[in-house]
Design a protein around this motif. Structure first.
Motif, PDB file in Angstrom:
ATOM      1  N   ASP A 160       0.852  -1.181   0.000  1.00 24.23           N
ATOM      2  CA  ASP A 160       0.000   0.000   0.000  1.00 24.23           C
ATOM      3  C   ASP A 160       0.891   1.235   0.000  1.00 24.23           C
ATOM      4  N   VAL A 161       0.277   2.383  -0.273  1.00 20.55           N
ATOM      5  CA  VAL A 161       0.966   3.653  -0.082  1.00 20.55           C
ATOM      6  C   VAL A 161       0.979   3.937   1.416  1.00 20.55           C
ATOM      7  N   ALA A 162       2.125   4.312   1.961  1.00 18.92           N
ATOM      8  CA  ALA A 162       2.261   4.500   3.411  1.00 18.92           C
ATOM      9  C   ALA A 162       1.392   5.649   3.904  1.00 18.92           C
ATOM     10  N   LYS A 163       0.750   5.427   5.031  1.00 17.28           N
ATOM     11  CA  LYS A 163      -0.010   6.469   5.714  1.00 17.28           C
ATOM     12  C   LYS A 163       0.911   7.058   6.774  1.00 17.28           C
ATOM     13  N   VAL A 164       1.380   8.253   6.534  1.00 19.66           N
ATOM     14  CA  VAL A 164       2.386   8.880   7.399  1.00 19.66           C
ATOM     15  C   VAL A 164       1.698   9.539   8.582  1.00 19.66           C
ATOM     16  N   SER A 165       1.747   8.860   9.715  1.00 14.42           N
ATOM     17  CA  SER A 165       1.126   9.386  10.933  1.00 14.42           C
ATOM     18  C   SER A 165       1.762   8.725  12.136  1.00 14.42           C
ATOM     19  N   ASP A 166       1.595   9.355  13.297  1.00 12.48           N
ATOM     20  CA  ASP A 166       2.143   8.781  14.525  1.00 12.48           C
ATOM     21  C   ASP A 166       1.531   7.414  14.808  1.00 12.48           C
ATOM     22  N   ALA A 167       0.251   7.256  14.515  1.00 12.81           N
ATOM     23  CA  ALA A 167      -0.436   5.991  14.787  1.00 12.81           C
ATOM     24  C   ALA A 167       0.095   4.851  13.926  1.00 12.81           C
ATOM     25  N   ARG A 168       0.670   5.176  12.766  1.00 10.29           N
ATOM     26  CA  ARG A 168       1.136   4.148  11.834  1.00 10.29           C
ATOM     27  C   ARG A 168       2.651   4.072  11.745  1.00 10.29           C
ATOM     28  N   ARG A 169       3.363   4.772  12.599  1.00  7.62           N
ATOM     29  CA  ARG A 169       4.818   4.889  12.439  1.00  7.62           C
ATOM     30  C   ARG A 169       5.538   3.546  12.498  1.00  7.62           C
ATOM     31  N   PHE A 170       4.970   2.553  13.210  1.00  6.50           N
ATOM     32  CA  PHE A 170       5.621   1.241  13.295  1.00  6.50           C
ATOM     33  C   PHE A 170       4.980   0.208  12.356  1.00  6.50           C
ATOM     34  N   GLU A 171       4.122   0.681  11.468  1.00  3.87           N
ATOM     35  CA  GLU A 171       3.457  -0.216  10.520  1.00  3.87           C
ATOM     36  C   GLU A 171       3.327   0.459   9.162  1.00  3.87           C
ATOM     37  N   LEU A 172       4.417   1.035   8.679  1.00  3.38           N
ATOM     38  CA  LEU A 172       4.378   1.724   7.399  1.00  3.38           C
ATOM     39  C   LEU A 172       4.346   0.719   6.248  1.00  3.38           C
ATOM     40  N   ALA A 173       3.400   0.905   5.358  1.00  7.68           N
ATOM     41  CA  ALA A 173       3.269   0.033   4.183  1.00  7.68           C
ATOM     42  C   ALA A 173       4.307   0.436   3.138  1.00  7.68           C
ATOM     43  N   ARG A 174       4.549  -0.467   2.189  1.00 10.27           N
ATOM     44  CA  ARG A 174       5.482  -0.199   1.085  1.00 10.27           C
ATOM     45  C   ARG A 174       4.951  -0.835  -0.188  1.00 10.27           C
ATOM     46  N   LEU A 175       5.429  -0.333  -1.309  1.00 12.69           N
ATOM     47  CA  LEU A 175       5.170  -0.977  -2.591  1.00 12.69           C
ATOM     48  C   LEU A 175       6.424  -1.724  -3.018  1.00 12.69           C
ATOM     49  N   ASP A 176       6.269  -2.995  -3.340  1.00 17.13           N
ATOM     50  CA  ASP A 176       7.359  -3.770  -3.916  1.00 17.13           C
ATOM     51  C   ASP A 176       7.576  -3.304  -5.354  1.00 17.13           C
ATOM     52  N   THR A 177       8.772  -3.469  -5.866  1.00 15.35           N
ATOM     53  CA  THR A 177       9.008  -3.087  -7.265  1.00 15.35           C
ATOM     54  C   THR A 177       8.133  -3.888  -8.223  1.00 15.35           C
ATOM     55  N   ASN A 178       7.671  -5.071  -7.775  1.00 15.11           N
ATOM     56  CA  ASN A 178       6.757  -5.850  -8.614  1.00 15.11           C
ATOM     57  C   ASN A 178       5.366  -5.226  -8.700  1.00 15.11           C
ATOM     58  N   ASP A 179       5.092  -4.228  -7.852  1.00 22.92           N
ATOM     59  CA  ASP A 179       3.768  -3.614  -7.819  1.00 22.92           C
ATOM     60  C   ASP A 179       3.680  -2.353  -8.663  1.00 22.92           C
ATOM     61  N   ILE A 180       4.786  -1.955  -9.277  1.00 24.86           N
ATOM     62  CA  ILE A 180       4.774  -0.716 -10.059  1.00 24.86           C
ATOM     63  C   ILE A 180       5.250  -0.999 -11.481  1.00 24.86           C
ATOM     64  N   ASN A 215       6.282   3.589 -20.856  1.00 28.94           N
ATOM     65  CA  ASN A 215       5.079   3.770 -21.675  1.00 28.94           C
ATOM     66  C   ASN A 215       3.856   3.062 -21.093  1.00 28.94           C
ATOM     67  N   ALA A 216       4.022   2.449 -19.906  1.00 26.84           N
ATOM     68  CA  ALA A 216       2.907   1.725 -19.287  1.00 26.84           C
ATOM     69  C   ALA A 216       1.815   2.701 -18.875  1.00 26.84           C
ATOM     70  N   GLN A 217       0.605   2.167 -18.694  1.00 24.13           N
ATOM     71  CA  GLN A 217      -0.498   2.993 -18.212  1.00 24.13           C
ATOM     72  C   GLN A 217      -0.189   3.468 -16.795  1.00 24.13           C
ATOM     73  N   VAL A 218      -0.800   4.593 -16.426  1.00 22.27           N
ATOM     74  CA  VAL A 218      -0.605   5.123 -15.074  1.00 22.27           C
ATOM     75  C   VAL A 218      -1.007   4.065 -14.054  1.00 22.27           C
ATOM     76  N   ASN A 219      -0.138   3.814 -13.117  1.00 23.14           N
ATOM     77  CA  ASN A 219      -0.382   2.788 -12.116  1.00 23.14           C
ATOM     78  C   ASN A 219      -1.465   3.209 -11.133  1.00 23.14           C
ATOM     79  N   ASP A 220      -2.277   2.245 -10.677  1.00 25.82           N
ATOM     80  CA  ASP A 220      -3.362   2.548  -9.729  1.00 25.82           C
ATOM     81  C   ASP A 220      -2.839   3.200  -8.459  1.00 25.82           C
ATOM     82  N   TRP A 221      -1.627   2.846  -8.034  1.00 30.18           N
ATOM     83  CA  TRP A 221      -1.099   3.392  -6.779  1.00 30.18           C
ATOM     84  C   TRP A 221      -0.877   4.888  -6.875  1.00 30.18           C
TER      85      TRP A 221
END
Length: 277
Positions: free
Chosen positions: A242-262, A267-273
């Protein structure tokens, strides 16, 4: 990374569509290939490495398993090899039947077949540590290499290389001592894994006011987060897609996108992320 932490701690403003580049496990190509590109473009990368790869010339079990899988085309052969090895330890360690383990663990995911998942899970976390280490070592010597030290030196960064990157503006974070599934450990064993990570960051000259953690395998539990708070960790990264939600409540559970997700093609279509950033 420092800007991200300041955004959480001090409400500092991040740039529009901010992107944090992270690299796990301390591989040598992070120094030889990634670092020169980042330095040339004046970008910071955040690198998370296990202690024993840099200090002890040991190969992580996860990497031994990767190379075993890459060296044996017939994955069913590997499954049978593991079953054969289990017989050596079944009585001493009161192990379950082959059928029990395969039914429990062989569940395909978005990247791997059922057999590959079974091999990874049984050798990474399911068996007692002494058993899974012994079986992994036997398979590695049989199918990959008998010289672990030499293999390790070709696979991972040295301490000198890590220190060089840190001096030149890269961020060095913790990734455990042994790259264990932290959520499978007792709180005291987790404390050792995390404390050794802090020591590594300090040893390479990192600023402990900005020390960070990346969970091996993305695995953690409430004990992990309690310990990170105790050790004054600033943020921790997961493998949640997921796209990381930058907040104090989420500081120890930041999401990331793997390179396989982008997209990998300009020339690819705009990614959903992109729309979620």
């Amino acid at each position: 990374m420092e800007e991200l932490i300041d955004a959480i701690d001090q409400d500092a403003e991040l740039p529009s569509n901010a992107c944090l580049l992270t690299f796990d496990d301390g591989y040598i190509d992070h120094y030889t290939n990634v670092f020169p590109i980042l330095e040339k473009k004046k970008l910071q990368g955040s690198f998370f490495l296990p202690v024993k790869t840099a200090l002890e010339n040991k190969i992580l079990d996860v990497n031994k398993i990767h190379f075993i899988l890459a060296s044996v085309a017939n994955k069913e052969l590997l499954v049978q090899e593991i079953f054969q090895q289990l017989n050596e330890y079944r009585e001493t360690y009161k192990l379950q039947s082959d059928e029990f383990y395969f039914k429990k663990l062989a569940v395909a995911n978005r990247y791997d077949s059922a057999s590959i998942i079974f091999i990874k899970r049984i050798l990474q976390v399911e068996l007692p540590e002494v058993v899974r280490n012994a079986i992994t070592d036997v398979l590695f010597r049989k199918f990959v290499s008998a010289d672990e030290t030499a293999f390790s030196r070709e696979l991972y960064m040295s301490m000198e290389q890590v220190e060089c990157m840190q001096r030149n503006g890269m961020h060095i974070g913790g990734h455990g001592n042994n790259h264990y599934w932290l959520g499978s450990l007792s709180k005291e064993l987790q404390r050792i894994e995390l404390t050794e990570s802090v020591k590594l960051v300090e040893r390479v000259g990192g600023n402990l006011d900005y020390w960070t953690m990346c969970y091996p395998y993305g695995n953690y539990n409430s004990d992990t987060i309690d310990l990170l708070k105790e050790l004054k960790c600033k943020v921790a990264l997961t493998t949640e897609v997921d796209v990381a939600k930058v907040s104090d409540a989420r500081r120890f559970e930041l999401a990331r996108l793997d390179t396989n997700d982008i997209p990998k093609d300009g020339n690819a279509q705009v990614n959903d992320w992109y729309g979620k950033s």
